[in-house]
Design an enzyme around this catalytic site. Structure first.
Site, PDB file in Angstrom:
ATOM      1  N   ASP A   1       2.859   2.007  -5.007  1.00 21.08           N
ATOM      2  CA  ASP A   1       2.821   2.040  -6.489  1.00 21.08           C
ATOM      3  C   ASP A   1       3.426   3.326  -7.049  1.00 21.08           C
ATOM      4  O   ASP A   1       4.180   3.295  -8.016  1.00 21.08           O
ATOM      5  CB  ASP A   1       1.416   1.753  -7.056  1.00 21.08           C
ATOM      6  CG  ASP A   1       0.325   2.744  -6.659  1.00 21.08           C
ATOM      7  OD1 ASP A   1       0.566   3.611  -5.787  1.00 21.08           O
ATOM      8  OD2 ASP A   1      -0.786   2.638  -7.227  1.00 21.08           O
TER       9      ASP A   1
ATOM     10  N   SER B   1     -11.881   1.071  -5.815  1.00 19.26           N
ATOM     11  CA  SER B   1     -11.544   1.512  -7.174  1.00 19.26           C
ATOM     12  C   SER B   1     -12.719   1.542  -8.138  1.00 19.26           C
ATOM     13  O   SER B   1     -12.606   1.104  -9.286  1.00 19.26           O
ATOM     14  CB  SER B   1     -10.424   0.638  -7.752  1.00 19.26           C
ATOM     15  OG  SER B   1      -9.298   0.731  -6.961  1.00 19.26           O
ATOM     16  N   SER B   2     -13.835   2.077  -7.694  1.00 17.66           N
ATOM     17  CA  SER B   2     -14.961   2.202  -8.615  1.00 17.66           C
ATOM     18  C   SER B   2     -14.620   3.177  -9.752  1.00 17.66           C
ATOM     19  O   SER B   2     -15.052   2.972 -10.890  1.00 17.66           O
ATOM     20  CB  SER B   2     -16.224   2.652  -7.878  1.00 17.66           C
ATOM     21  OG  SER B   2     -16.000   3.892  -7.245  1.00 17.66           O
ATOM     22  N   SER B   3     -13.819   4.203  -9.457  1.00 22.07           N
ATOM     23  CA  SER B   3     -13.512   5.154 -10.534  1.00 22.07           C
ATOM     24  C   SER B   3     -12.566   4.520 -11.559  1.00 22.07           C
ATOM     25  O   SER B   3     -12.740   4.710 -12.767  1.00 22.07           O
ATOM     26  CB  SER B   3     -12.937   6.451  -9.979  1.00 22.07           C
ATOM     27  OG  SER B   3     -11.760   6.211  -9.254  1.00 22.07           O
TER      28      SER B   3
ATOM     29  N   GLY C   1     -16.656   5.194  -3.334  1.00 23.05           N
ATOM     30  CA  GLY C   1     -15.895   5.845  -2.269  1.00 23.05           C
ATOM     31  C   GLY C   1     -15.432   4.900  -1.172  1.00 23.05           C
ATOM     32  O   GLY C   1     -15.096   5.339  -0.077  1.00 23.05           O
TER      33      GLY C   1
ATOM     34  N   GLU D   1       0.841  -1.206   0.000  1.00 20.39           N
ATOM     35  CA  GLU D   1       0.000   0.000   0.000  1.00 20.39           C
ATOM     36  C   GLU D   1       0.869   1.246   0.000  1.00 20.39           C
ATOM     37  O   GLU D   1       1.836   1.323   0.780  1.00 20.39           O
ATOM     38  CB  GLU D   1      -0.900  -0.038   1.237  1.00 20.39           C
ATOM     39  CG  GLU D   1      -2.281   0.511   0.995  1.00 20.39           C
ATOM     40  CD  GLU D   1      -3.104  -0.351   0.049  1.00 20.39           C
ATOM     41  OE1 GLU D   1      -3.120  -0.045  -1.165  1.00 20.39           O
ATOM     42  OE2 GLU D   1      -3.737  -1.307   0.522  1.00 20.39           O
TER      43      GLU D   1
ATOM     44  N   ASP E   1      -4.620   0.479  -9.376  1.00 21.64           N
ATOM     45  CA  ASP E   1      -6.059   0.209  -9.499  1.00 21.64           C
ATOM     46  C   ASP E   1      -6.449  -0.070 -10.944  1.00 21.64           C
ATOM     47  O   ASP E   1      -7.176  -1.022 -11.244  1.00 21.64           O
ATOM     48  CB  ASP E   1      -6.872   1.407  -8.982  1.00 21.64           C
ATOM     49  CG  ASP E   1      -6.470   1.820  -7.581  1.00 21.64           C
ATOM     50  OD1 ASP E   1      -5.773   1.036  -6.907  1.00 21.64           O
ATOM     51  OD2 ASP E   1      -6.846   2.934  -7.166  1.00 21.64           O
TER      52      ASP E   1
ATOM     53  N   GLU F   1      -7.780   9.481 -14.521  1.00 16.21           N
ATOM     54  CA  GLU F   1      -8.059   9.638 -13.087  1.00 16.21           C
ATOM     55  C   GLU F   1      -7.436  10.941 -12.574  1.00 16.21           C
ATOM     56  O   GLU F   1      -8.062  11.701 -11.847  1.00 16.21           O
ATOM     57  CB  GLU F   1      -7.496   8.437 -12.321  1.00 16.21           C
ATOM     58  CG  GLU F   1      -7.575   8.537 -10.801  1.00 16.21           C
ATOM     59  CD  GLU F   1      -8.903   8.086 -10.219  1.00 16.21           C
ATOM     60  OE1 GLU F   1      -9.693   7.451 -10.959  1.00 16.21           O
ATOM     61  OE2 GLU F   1      -9.164   8.375  -9.040  1.00 16.21           O
TER      62      GLU F   1
ATOM     63  N   TYR G   1      -3.421  12.294   0.469  1.00 23.26           N
ATOM     64  CA  TYR G   1      -2.735  11.417  -0.489  1.00 23.26           C
ATOM     65  C   TYR G   1      -1.615  12.204  -1.186  1.00 23.26           C
ATOM     66  O   TYR G   1      -0.468  11.742  -1.270  1.00 23.26           O
ATOM     67  CB  TYR G   1      -3.751  10.896  -1.509  1.00 23.26           C
ATOM     68  CG  TYR G   1      -3.219   9.850  -2.456  1.00 23.26           C
ATOM     69  CD1 TYR G   1      -3.404   8.495  -2.201  1.00 23.26           C
ATOM     70  CD2 TYR G   1      -2.525  10.205  -3.618  1.00 23.26           C
ATOM     71  CE1 TYR G   1      -2.927   7.527  -3.079  1.00 23.26           C
ATOM     72  CE2 TYR G   1      -2.045   9.250  -4.490  1.00 23.26           C
ATOM     73  CZ  TYR G   1      -2.249   7.911  -4.227  1.00 23.26           C
ATOM     74  OH  TYR G   1      -1.781   6.958  -5.089  1.00 23.26           O
TER      75      TYR G   1
HETATM   76  C1  GLA Z   1      -5.272   4.576  -4.170  1.00 28.13           C
HETATM   77  C2  GLA Z   1      -4.536   4.906  -5.469  1.00 28.13           C
HETATM   78  C3  GLA Z   1      -3.534   3.807  -5.818  1.00 28.13           C
HETATM   79  C4  GLA Z   1      -2.624   3.486  -4.632  1.00 28.13           C
HETATM   80  C5  GLA Z   1      -3.449   3.286  -3.351  1.00 28.13           C
HETATM   81  C6  GLA Z   1      -2.573   3.148  -2.138  1.00 28.13           C
HETATM   82  O1  GLA Z   1      -6.065   3.448  -4.359  1.00 28.13           O
HETATM   83  O2  GLA Z   1      -5.443   5.051  -6.532  1.00 28.13           O
HETATM   84  O3  GLA Z   1      -2.791   4.166  -6.950  1.00 28.13           O
HETATM   85  O4  GLA Z   1      -1.663   4.471  -4.468  1.00 28.13           O
HETATM   86  O5  GLA Z   1      -4.334   4.367  -3.114  1.00 28.13           O
HETATM   87  O6  GLA Z   1      -1.810   1.987  -2.218  1.00 28.13           O
END
Ligand code: GLA
Length: 374
Positions: A37, A119-121, A115, A34, A165, A153, A214
């Site tokens: 990426d 990863s719905s988007s 939300g 986590e 995602d 995105e 983030y």
């Molecule tokens: C979100 C981002 C991903 C990743 C995660 C954390 O889902 O879209 O690219 O960075 O957070 O691992």
């Protein structure tokens, strides 16, 4: 009725015939890896059974309706509103790459909670790109789809997210989590050991301002990489980090999480290959601790759900998943114990003041596909 059937039915209701094009793009859960990426590191996600569906046909002007959010109007406006942002972003990314946008009409449905860090988007962006590939008569290349969807995105949400995602939604394999090297985009499937099941639990909490946190985390990582003179934290070791004198202590903690999480992710993939579910669970627990204490992206509901999960016999490990702060956790549970697991955890979570969680099937599923309409 599942998302596929609803998409086909709504299309027929709106346009009076069966849809000629049908695509599917799944949500994802990340087992481990986590906030690695965007540091060119390693992730180990899997695609979920829940997905976004688009039933579509070519048209003179774009006219897409979402079951949840209504019609996406003005997708070519400079500042489109609501979910039209995603359509507009995908369109502009294609046009920037000299790929035409084919006007399309159709319906969008999804079974991915919004939300919730599933990863719905990303699924929507990938699905829109697959519709365009189908309209061009091309076979989509998952890595290309993922790169375009990631840029979409960024444009749609303004979030400097990594590629995990979009890539797992576009490229996952049934039955396996995929170890992805986010620098090369190489992926290796690691089948889930036979004795365990993945259970995803939605805390039902949502957080609006997670985007700014983030971006701050990402900026901290980039500061440390720059101080160390490396391209990305992927290239830094713990010894290299220790050798950096003038580092802000918070930045140091963030970088330590990323460096150790990369190693945990590689170790987790190796544990899966050995069928060592207990070790996989232990690494997931350690990942959560690190996200909570070093990276500071967990939250009270996520911590409570992780604790509630771990208190169940048969739970081998549990952690927050995705960007953090709110949304979902993921638990690794011995299959023999899954019968009572969700109910027990839900009871404990509610007794601790939480809302009744939604339990989401974590069976590793296939990546996005252009389907044959029924
Ligand atoms: C979100 C981002 C991903 C990743 C995660 C954390 O889902 O879209 O690219 O960075 O957070 O691992």
């Amino acid at each position: 009725m599942d998302g596929r059937a609803r998409a086909e039915r709504r299309f027929e209701e709106r346009f009076g015939r069966r849809p000629p094009i049908l695509v599917r793009a799944p949500g994802r859960v990340n087992l481990i890896g986590e906030h690695t990426d965007y540091n060119d590191g390693f992730v180990l996600p899997l695609a979920l059974p829940c997905a976004t569906w688009i039933a579509a046909e070519p048209a003179d002007a774009t006219d897409l309706e979402s079951e949840d959010f209504g019609v996406a109007s003005s997708v070519d406006a400079t500042q489109p509103e609501g979910w039209a942002r995603y359509v507009a972003a995908v369109r502009s990314v294609l046009l920037d790459g000299d790929v035409p946008w084919h006007p399309v009409r159709g319906t969008v449905t999804t079974d991915i909670p919004h939300g919730a860090s599933l990863s719905s988007s990303a699924a929507l962006e990938v699905a829109l790109l697959l519709v365009q590939a189908a309209l061009r008569g091309e076979r989509p290349v998952p890595e290309e789809v993922a790169r375009l969807a990631q840029v979409a995105e960024h444009r749609a949400v303004g979030l400097p997210s990594g590629i995990m995602d979009q890539l797992i939604s576009a490229r996952a394999t049934v039955g396996a989590a995929q170890l992805i090297d986010c620098r090369t985009l190489d992926g290796v499937d690691h089948p889930l050991p036979d004795d365990v099941t993945v259970v995803v639990l939605d805390t039902m909490t949502r957080r609006e301002l997670a985007e700014s946190e983030y971006a701050r985390r990402r900026a901290a990582c980039e500061r440390v990489a720059a101080a160390a003179g490396v391209d990305a934290l992927r290239d830094l070791t713990l010894a290299g980090l220790a050798a950096l004198d003038d580092l802000d202590p918070v930045d140091r903690r963030r970088a330590r999480h990323v460096i150790e999480e990369n190693q945990r992710t590689l170790d987790a993939a190796a544990a899966m290959d050995r069928g060592d579910s207990a070790e996989l669970g232990r690494l997931m627990d350690a990942s959560h601790e690190s996200l909570r204490d070093l990276y500071e992206v967990s939250g009270p509901a996520l911590d409570a759900m992780v604790e509630a999960s771990r208190a169940s016999v048969g739970c081998l490990g549990a952690r927050m998943t995705g960007g953090g702060f709110a949304g979902c956790t993921v638990a690794l549970v011995r299959t023999a114990s899954t019968g009572d697991f969700a109910e027990e955890v839900a009871d404990r979570f509610v007794a601790g003041g939480g809302e009744t969680p939604r339990v989401i099937d974590g069976t590793p599923s296939a990546g996005a596909s252009i389907e044959r309409p029924s």
